[in-house]
Structure formats: C-alpha cells, structure tokens
Scaffold this motif. Sequence first.
Motif, short mmCIF file in Angstrom:
data_model
loop_
_atom_site.label_atom_id
_atom_site.label_comp_id
_atom_site.label_asym_id
_atom_site.label_seq_id
_atom_site.Cartn_x
_atom_site.Cartn_y
_atom_site.Cartn_z
N ALA A 150 -3.07 9.48 10.19
CA ALA A 150 -2.18 8.41 9.74
C ALA A 150 -2.49 7.16 10.55
N PRO A 151 -1.89 6.03 10.22
CA PRO A 151 -2.17 4.81 10.98
C PRO A 151 -1.88 4.90 12.47
N CYS A 152 -1.02 5.82 12.88
CA CYS A 152 -0.71 5.98 14.30
C CYS A 152 -1.71 6.87 15.02
N GLY A 153 -2.58 7.56 14.27
CA GLY A 153 -3.53 8.49 14.86
C GLY A 153 -3.38 9.87 14.25
N THR A 154 -3.78 10.89 15.00
CA THR A 154 -3.71 12.27 14.52
C THR A 154 -2.28 12.79 14.59
N VAL A 155 -1.83 13.38 13.48
CA VAL A 155 -0.47 13.92 13.39
C VAL A 155 -0.56 15.43 13.17
N GLY A 156 0.10 16.20 14.02
CA GLY A 156 0.09 17.65 13.92
C GLY A 156 1.33 18.18 13.21
N LEU A 157 1.14 19.21 12.41
CA LEU A 157 2.24 19.80 11.65
C LEU A 157 2.70 21.11 12.29
N SER A 158 3.99 21.33 12.26
CA SER A 158 4.57 22.60 12.69
C SER A 158 5.91 22.75 12.00
N PHE A 165 6.20 28.68 20.44
CA PHE A 165 4.86 29.20 20.69
C PHE A 165 3.95 28.06 21.15
N PRO A 166 3.92 27.78 22.46
CA PRO A 166 3.15 26.63 22.96
C PRO A 166 1.67 26.70 22.65
N GLU A 167 1.14 27.92 22.52
CA GLU A 167 -0.29 28.06 22.21
C GLU A 167 -0.62 27.50 20.83
N TYR A 168 0.36 27.51 19.93
CA TYR A 168 0.15 26.92 18.61
C TYR A 168 -0.19 25.43 18.75
N TYR A 169 0.57 24.74 19.59
CA TYR A 169 0.38 23.29 19.74
C TYR A 169 -0.89 22.96 20.49
N ARG A 170 -1.31 23.84 21.38
CA ARG A 170 -2.58 23.64 22.08
C ARG A 170 -3.76 23.70 21.11
N ALA A 171 -3.56 24.37 19.99
CA ALA A 171 -4.63 24.49 19.00
C ALA A 171 -4.75 23.25 18.12
N LEU A 172 -3.78 22.33 18.23
CA LEU A 172 -3.87 21.07 17.49
C LEU A 172 -4.89 20.15 18.18
N GLU A 194 16.56 21.13 22.48
CA GLU A 194 16.10 19.95 23.22
C GLU A 194 15.06 20.32 24.27
N LEU A 195 15.28 21.43 24.97
CA LEU A 195 14.33 21.86 26.00
C LEU A 195 12.94 22.08 25.42
N LEU A 196 12.89 22.75 24.28
CA LEU A 196 11.60 23.06 23.66
C LEU A 196 10.91 21.80 23.14
N LEU A 197 11.66 20.91 22.50
CA LEU A 197 11.05 19.69 21.99
C LEU A 197 10.49 18.83 23.11
N ARG A 198 11.25 18.69 24.18
CA ARG A 198 10.78 17.87 25.30
C ARG A 198 9.60 18.52 26.00
N ALA A 199 9.62 19.84 26.08
CA ALA A 199 8.48 20.55 26.70
C ALA A 199 7.21 20.36 25.90
N ARG A 200 7.30 20.46 24.57
CA ARG A 200 6.10 20.28 23.75
C ARG A 200 5.57 18.85 23.87
N ALA A 201 6.46 17.86 23.98
CA ALA A 201 6.02 16.47 24.16
C ALA A 201 5.36 16.28 25.52
N ILE A 202 5.94 16.84 26.56
CA ILE A 202 5.42 16.67 27.91
C ILE A 202 4.07 17.35 28.08
#
Length: 271
Positions: A150-158, A165-172, A194-202
């Motif tokens: 997208a215009p902002c760059g690469t966008v990952g879907l989940s 499952f943090p390993e899922y996001y590492r595969a993006l 909230e904990l999970l969302l912030r962890a995935r962002a960090i």
Amino acid sequence: MTADTDFKVAAIQTVSSTNVHDNLEQAAVLIGQAVSQGAKLVLLPEYFCLMGRKDEDKLAIMEEPGGGLIQDFLAVQAQRHGIWLTGGTLPLKSPDSNRIYNSCLVYSPDGQRVARYDKIHLFGFRKGEESYDESVAIRPGENGPQCFEAPCGTVGLSICYDLRFPEYYRALATPTLILVPAAFTYTTGSAHWELLLRARAIENQCYVLAAAQGGKHENGRRTWGHSMLVDPWGDIVDVLPEGPGIVAGSVNEQRLEEVRTALPALRHRTM
C-alpha cells in the motif's frame, strides 16, 4: 511503491447482529465517516457481516471466492471512496461441506481484490460455562502469512487469535503496518488484548491497527472492543473502548525510522 510519509488509517468497531443487511449498512456509514476524517486505508473487524446465534450460521451466508453480496459490498465501498479496504472477515466456501474459511480480503482503491488471507489459528476456549470452538464451523486456512503493498509500505494480514502466535508475525516481510481484525471475547480481551497488540508492535517495530467487535451481541456473546492503533514504540495512538465507532491516526514513516534506527532490534536478530 514509494511509501507515503504520513498515511492516514482507520479501524472500524462494530457490534454486529444476526442480520447481514443491517451489518453492511452500519459498516457503510462508518466507512464513510472514516473517509471524511481523511482515512486512506480502512479496516473492518472480524465477523463484521454477521455475528450468528450459533457457529453454523456462517454456512448460510458463505460465498464463492470472487463474488457475492459481501464481496461486492467491499469492492463497491473501496472504489466509491478510493480507499484500501480490508474486509475484516467473511465466510468463503471451503472443500468441507460443513465448514467455511474465515477469510480476510483486501480491496484496492479501484475496487480490485489484491490480497486474501484465510485464518489459520482457530480459537478454542473453555472456562466455566463460557466455551468456544471455532473449528466446529471453520476450516483452518492452508495459506501462510500474507502481505500486500500500500502507499504506506508493506502491510501484513492477521486475524484475531493469530495475535497469540508471535512466530506468525515474524514470518511477515518486516511490515510497516500489521492489521488485526478481531472479535476477542470480553474475558480474554480484558486480560490480554492490549498487551498482545502492544507486544506485536514493539517486537516487530511497526504500526498495528486492530479493529474489534465491541459490545453485547444478540447471541449473548460479549466482545471486548478497544479497537486501537499502536505505534512502533508500543504507544497507543487512539483507542475506542466499546460500541460502534472509529479509531484513526497516521502511519508515519519518520516515526517508524526513528524507532528502528534508535533500537535496531530487527537487525540484531540471530534466529
């Protein structure tokens, strides 16, 4: 595609009912409101089109990939408003006669479908009288993690339960933005959302945009809500605790680079 330095995004929160047409009407109104606030990418929540009275209700509205009431709605809304529209989830036909794919579809500003992700992690939970088992009516997707440009760059879907499952996001592919349409229960959401969302962002040093169901539904289920936009440092940009509405903010390229330069954790990975 060159990244937009300040790309406005929005997540829509709903309290979906058992009536598909009512749900689509509500979604259309909220999409329009998000666009009026400048959003160029809009995310709908999981099950935005239907929160049935029982799991099997999804089978009655499943669509063939490529066409149907819900897919046509998403394509028209994307083209009408000239936005990148991610359709939360909708039920697509699978090889199982008694199960659907819980699919997240992305449409470009010209109304063309540009990405599809079928949920691979299926939620199961039992505590006292509260019990859920998505595998009753959903077949896990055979695809892996999916991204689009997208215009902002690469966008990952989940989708929803993937969040655990943090390993899922590492595969993006080191995304700029991760999308999380969800319908977290009140019980699990109040404890971990909230904990999970912030962890995935960090840990991925990227923006996370989460669109949730948020309230008491006709079927008796209560969802946690708290749709939010989280920045790459883990700060919450905007949040909506409960009820229908919009969460909005910008994906800022400078902010992303500041975080990744100051703490180059992604380059320090060894595994």
